[in-house]
Motif scaffolding. Structure first.
Motif, short mmCIF file in Angstrom:
data_model
loop_
_atom_site.label_atom_id
_atom_site.label_comp_id
_atom_site.label_asym_id
_atom_site.label_seq_id
_atom_site.Cartn_x
_atom_site.Cartn_y
_atom_site.Cartn_z
N SER A 37 -123.39 19.22 1.91
CA SER A 37 -122.71 19.07 0.63
C SER A 37 -123.06 17.73 -0.02
O SER A 37 -123.28 17.67 -1.23
N ARG A 38 -123.13 16.67 0.77
CA ARG A 38 -123.50 15.36 0.23
C ARG A 38 -124.91 15.40 -0.35
O ARG A 38 -125.18 14.79 -1.39
N ASN A 41 -124.91 17.21 -3.62
CA ASN A 41 -124.32 16.38 -4.66
C ASN A 41 -125.10 15.08 -4.90
O ASN A 41 -124.64 14.21 -5.66
N TRP A 124 -112.37 22.47 -12.41
CA TRP A 124 -113.08 21.38 -11.75
C TRP A 124 -114.58 21.46 -12.01
O TRP A 124 -115.23 20.45 -12.29
N LYS A 128 -114.89 18.20 -13.83
CA LYS A 128 -115.03 17.25 -12.72
C LYS A 128 -113.89 16.21 -12.71
O LYS A 128 -114.09 15.05 -12.41
N GLU A 130 -110.70 14.57 -11.15
CA GLU A 130 -110.25 14.42 -9.77
C GLU A 130 -108.86 15.02 -9.55
O GLU A 130 -108.59 15.60 -8.49
N LEU A 133 -109.31 18.60 -9.06
CA LEU A 133 -109.88 18.83 -7.73
C LEU A 133 -108.78 18.83 -6.67
O LEU A 133 -108.73 19.72 -5.81
N ASP A 166 -116.26 12.96 -0.33
CA ASP A 166 -117.31 13.86 0.16
C ASP A 166 -116.72 15.04 0.93
O ASP A 166 -117.28 16.14 0.92
N ARG A 168 -113.70 16.37 0.20
CA ARG A 168 -113.13 17.24 -0.84
C ARG A 168 -114.23 18.04 -1.53
O ARG A 168 -114.07 19.24 -1.80
N GLN A 169 -115.35 17.39 -1.81
CA GLN A 169 -116.46 18.10 -2.46
C GLN A 169 -117.07 19.15 -1.54
O GLN A 169 -117.53 20.20 -2.02
#
Length: 254
Positions: A37-38, A41, A124, A128, A130, A133, A166, A168-169
């Motif tokens: 995921s990181r 992103n 979200w 984007k 927060e 989110l 990271d 949460r994403q």
């Protein structure tokens, strides 16, 4: 899992570094999934990403030839395949809280919870924001044996605010995979209810949300006294019902 062996020279000798690479989503650890995921992103360097996934030291990975890196990437090509989907949550609990993920294949998710989750998820993706989110996560992850109630979302979102971004994403990314899986299970419904045309990005989420609300209102009809019972129906029960209704309508109009 795919076994990996990299032979490299040290002085006059050769050493072998070994590791294992996942070949499917279900083989990933939580740390590996967060690393993916990181990378998606744009906040995880490529060599660190490969190191986390294979267990091979990133300094050694940096010394590999482009061809060797290509072969190594082939081992984990499932990540970049088009139409990727997965039906389970790879982060079972939000760290620092008692909030746990839904069961595999969204078992236990009610239609009411689904409507709220989808609304915050789409908001979200567009804004984007927060706060949105955190509310998405609060509507999705519940306490053990907790029944979803929209009134608890705000307080739960405050607790989630301090969780690493990271993580949460990564949950958002995971939910996206699950939604693709759900769309494949009920293609007729998502084709009719989710695909939105000729609207601006700022209004797309509102259109999607209103479609699910209209679906809920059509289920309830004049039976307003029992609307809470309709909201507590399984999302799969509702989607199966809508699929059968769509098929019946198509046959009758043929």
């Amino acid at each position: 899992m795919i076994a990996i062996a990299i032979e490299y020279p040290i002085l006059f000798f050769k050493r072998t570094a070994t590791g294992k690479a996942p070949s499917a989503w279900g083989e990933l650890t939580q740390q590996q999934f967060i690393s993916i995921s990181r990378t998606v992103n744009g906040i995880e360097p490529d060599f660190r990403f490969l190191s986390v996934l294979t267990g091979i030291d990133q300094n050694l990975l940096k010394k590999l030839s482009p061809f060797d890196l290509f072969k190594l990437s082939e081992a984990i090509d499932f990540i970049g395949q088009a139409g990727n989907s997965y039906s389970e949550f790879l982060i079972p609990k939000i760290p620092g809280t008692d909030f746990v993920a839904p069961k595999p294949k969204l078992a236990g998710i009610t239609f009411g919870q689904f409507i709220y989750t989808e609304s915050y998820y789409n908001d979200w993706l567009i804004g984007k924001d927060e706060t949105t989110l955190n509310k998405f996560l609060a509507s999705l992850y519940l306490n053990h044996d907790e029944k979803f109630k929209s009134e608890t979302i705000g307080n739960k979102a405050v607790k989630i605010k301090s969780v690493r971004m990271d993580i949460r994403q990564a949950i958002v990314f995971n939910y996206g995979l699950i939604m693709i899986w759900l769309q494949k299970c009920y293609p007729l419904i998502f084709q009719e209810n989710v695909v939105v045309k000729n609207v601006s990005p700022s209004s797309e989420s509102q259109v999607k949300q209103s479609q699910w609300l209209k679906t809920f209102e059509s289920l309830v009809g004049d039976d307003l006294i029992n609307q809470d019972r309709y909201a507590e129906l399984s999302v799969h029960a509702v989607l199966r019902y809508l699929t059968n209704k769509y098929k019946d309508s198509s046959r009758n109009s043929a």
